[in-house]
Design an enzyme around this catalytic site. Structure first.
Site, mmCIF file in Angstrom:
data_model
loop_
_atom_site.group_PDB
_atom_site.id
_atom_site.type_symbol
_atom_site.label_atom_id
_atom_site.label_comp_id
_atom_site.label_asym_id
_atom_site.label_seq_id
_atom_site.Cartn_x
_atom_site.Cartn_y
_atom_site.Cartn_z
ATOM 1 N N GLN A 72 -2.735 3.632 -6.902
ATOM 2 C CA GLN A 72 -1.811 2.674 -6.287
ATOM 3 C C GLN A 72 -1.424 3.164 -4.891
ATOM 4 O OE1 GLN A 72 -0.850 -0.371 -7.665
ATOM 5 N NE2 GLN A 72 0.018 -0.706 -5.647
ATOM 6 N N LYS A 118 0.045 -5.270 -13.291
ATOM 7 C CA LYS A 118 -1.319 -4.923 -13.716
ATOM 8 C C LYS A 118 -1.323 -4.555 -15.195
ATOM 9 C CE LYS A 118 -2.331 -3.637 -9.012
ATOM 10 N NZ LYS A 118 -2.365 -2.608 -7.965
ATOM 11 N N ASP A 164 -10.827 -1.364 -7.612
ATOM 12 C CA ASP A 164 -10.111 -1.919 -6.457
ATOM 13 C C ASP A 164 -11.102 -2.289 -5.344
ATOM 14 O OD1 ASP A 164 -7.436 -2.540 -6.284
ATOM 15 O OD2 ASP A 164 -6.779 -0.487 -5.896
#
Ligand code: NAP
Length: 285
Positions: free
Chosen positions: A95, A51, A118
């Site tokens: 995460q 990322k 997300d």
């Protein structure tokens, strides 16, 4: 069989985002993503580093906050609330997975939906149920599937689509997004009786389970499109998906490879969401 090349398509997406970022910077808008990483789980560290690299390619600013594995739910929420208020931050990503003592739903719920790049908050997931028009910040992996199908001009409308796996972050939202595009969608999971009877009917088969060789060639229709979302590491350290790639690719018309398929597409969609969030937060869309 034609490979659905996620690496190539994701690069195109990143390069087009790079141009958008340049334009935004002329308006003094600097899209910024902040990632919260707990512990040093090798898979999580590797995803985070992919990322970060995509941020470098696109010009999106990056910040990472690291925590030890004894972090509490409250500590994470406190940081998220601080980032929610910070006008220089447009995307917040926690995460996953998180350690057992952390209550994940509370952590996700704390993220401001406009910065939920997300696409995991109930707000953004709920919007998916309305129509494609309301897919404002969709979860990145399902969005990656939609984008790769669009790139290869594979139409979804009227097709028999089977999704294997019904997690909240992949299988369920993907099923809804395909339904929004007028596919006839069947969602299979661990309680599905006779998985093969469903997969064999699929014009488009999407698999997101996390079990190597779950889908063998005899479970796939001749000429099908097969999207392998699974990521598994073999004892030898090789990355493989959920399908028996060698044999399925002899029967299918299109297949995504692992690695080089949905992984890079997911990261590209995260960047896309971050740029979209920056634009929306600055009232440009
Ligand atoms: P998950 O939360 O573990 O969900 C797995 C799903 O598969 C569940 O719905 C489970 O059903 C179902 N399942 C388990 N065994 C099955 C079987 N034998 N037959 C049919 N369904 C079965 O995982 P996830 O987060 O969705 O991820 C799935 C896979 O995709 C993993 O390998 C993950 O690493 C990968 N992934 C890849 C990306 C990417 O960027 N490419 C992104 C996210 C995830 P139950 O819930 O009923 O047990």
């Amino acid at each position: 069989m034609e490979l659905l090349d996620g690496r190539k398509v994701s690069k195109e997406i990143l390069l087009s985002l790079q141009k958008e970022v340049v334009e935004l910077e002329k308006k003094h808008i600097h899209p910024k993503l902040v990632v919260l990483l707990v512990g040093k789980d090798p898979a999580s560290v590797s995803y985070v580093s992919q990322k970060q690299k995509a941020c470098v390619t696109t010009g999106v600013q990056w910040d990472q906050v690291d925590y030890e594995t004894d972090v509490t739910t409250e500590q994470l929420i406190e940081k998220i609330q601080e980032l929610n208020k910070d006008e220089t931050v447009h995307g917040i990503l926690v995460q996953l997975p998180l350690p057992k003592q952390v209550y994940v739903p509370d952590v996700i719920r704390a993220i401001e939906p406009k910065k939920d790049v997300d696409g995991f908050t109930a707000y953004n997931l709920g919007k998916l149920f309305l129509s494609t028009e309301f897919e404002y910040l969709p979860p990145c992996t399902p969005e990656g599937v939609i984008k790769i199908l669009e790139h290869y001009k594979i139409t979804v409308e009227g097709k028999e689509v089977v999704v294997v796996g019904h997690s909240n972050i992949v299988g369920k939202p993907l099923s809804i997004m395909l339904l929004n595009r007028n596919a006839t969608v069947t969602t299979c999971h661990v309680f599905t009786k006779d998985l093969a009877s469903h997969t064999k009917r699929a014009d488009i088969l999407c698999v997101a389970v996390g079990k190597p060789n779950l889908i063998t060639a005899d479970m796939v229709k001749e000429g099908a499109v097969v999207i392998d979302i699974g990521i598994n590491r073999t004892k030898e350290g090789k990355l493989v998906g959920d399908i028996d790639f060698e044999n399925v690719s002899k029967k299918a018309a299109y297949v995504t490879p692992v690695p080089g398929g949905m992984g890079p597409m997911t990261v590209a969609c995260l960047m896309d969401n971050t740029v979209k969030a920056a634009k929306r937060l600055n009232k440009l869309t």
